[in-house]
Design an enzyme around this catalytic site. Structure first.
Site: not given
Length: 304
Positions: A92, A94
């Site tokens: 991922d 963010d």
């Protein structure tokens, strides 16, 4: 992870800025498991392995170590020893590979950061569905000049410590790394390239000239798309389940983390940390290398 009648390895990892994995701490941990546990230092003060006999249960081992080291800023990863090295890494972006939520930074330019951040937080905790929450937040960005993206990347985005070394070490050892995000290609492209990923996948913001149209292309890349990316790349690279690793912090990462051979929650929301195979709460992202058995001298420098 399920119990396995093979030797386990318990990796103890501290933040390099607070190297508390001393010989005494390792001895204390070994004592909690039984003094027959073999000890290996991976990075002095930062990471060490304890090899655990095959009769042990992973959950029991982790619980014993957490009890023995309660209050210490040390992360614990327990897994089968023979299959710890990974060849496919999905991450991922963010609040995982970077310290910010890009959509929140965009919203700051239109004076709506507080409102958008609240929606982001609820979506990452799994309280509201990711896809409608993303559409709602993107709609608030209508007419924002696309040029602010470059400014945000330059002035506001910080890479999570250890991230570039993590990705570059995996790739230097023949692995493949994919940045897979519910965020936007305007960010994942340059950020993924800067960190060193092989590829990036994320959502496309629709533009109206040089401004955001307040819309995102469908279908939205969310929880199921992250899972599908892992399955696709695993098949394409002809890898076994155990050769895969994923890391994330939000509810939309849960399916991907669950399908990976080792799914790691990084500074994650409580529900995500509870569901993942392992959790990193203290260390930086090089913890994911130590969990694979890399030693300090094998880690590729971020500037390499």
């Amino acid at each position: 992870m399920a119990s396995s009648q093979v030797p386990l390895v318990a990796t103890l990892v501290a933040n390099p800025a607070k190297p508390v994995v001393t010989d005494d701490l390792v001895a204390e941990a070994a004592g909690a498991l039984g003094h027959e546990a073999e000890r290996t230092v991976l990075a002095r003060g930062i990471a060490a392995d304890l090899i655990v006999p095959s009769s042990a249960e992973p959950g029991t081992v982790e619980a014993s170590l957490r009890k023995a080291l309660e209050g210490q800023p040390v992360d614990i990863v327990v897994q089968p020893l023979a299959t710890r090295r990974k060849r496919l890494f999905l991450a991922d972006m963010d609040s995982t590979m970077i310290g910010q939520e890009c959509i929140d930074e965009l919203a700051d330019y239109v004076g709506l950061k507080a409102e958008v951040s609240e929606i982001t937080e609820r979506a990452m905790r799994g309280e509201i569905a990711f896809e409608p929450a993303l559409r709602e937040r993107v709609a608030l960005l209508k007419n924002l000049p696309v040029g602010v993206v470059d400014e945000i990347i330059e002035k506001r985005i910080t890479l999570t410590p250890g991230g570039p070394s993590l990705v570059r070490t995996i790739r230097a050892n023949g692995g493949y790394a994919c940045l897979v995000s519910g965020g936007f290609t305007l960010f994942t492209g340059p950020i993924g390239s800067k960190i060193g990923f092989n590829e990036d996948r994320s959502n496309h913001l629709i533009l109206d000239g040089e401004k955001l149209a307040g819309l995102v292309e469908e279908p939205i890349l969310g929880r199921e798309a992250k899972l599908a990316t892992l399955v696709e790349l695993r098949s394409r690279l002809n890898l076994a389940h155990h050769e895969t690793m994923a890391v994330g912090d939000g509810a939309n990462d849960l399916a991907m983390l669950g399908e990976a051979g080792l799914g790691i929650a990084y500074r994650a929301k409580p529900a995500v940390a509870a569901a993942a195979h392992a959790r990193i709460d203290h260390a930086d992202l090089t913890a994911l290398l130590y969990a694979q058995g890399y030693r300090a001298e094998e880690i590729v420098a971020a500037s390499a």
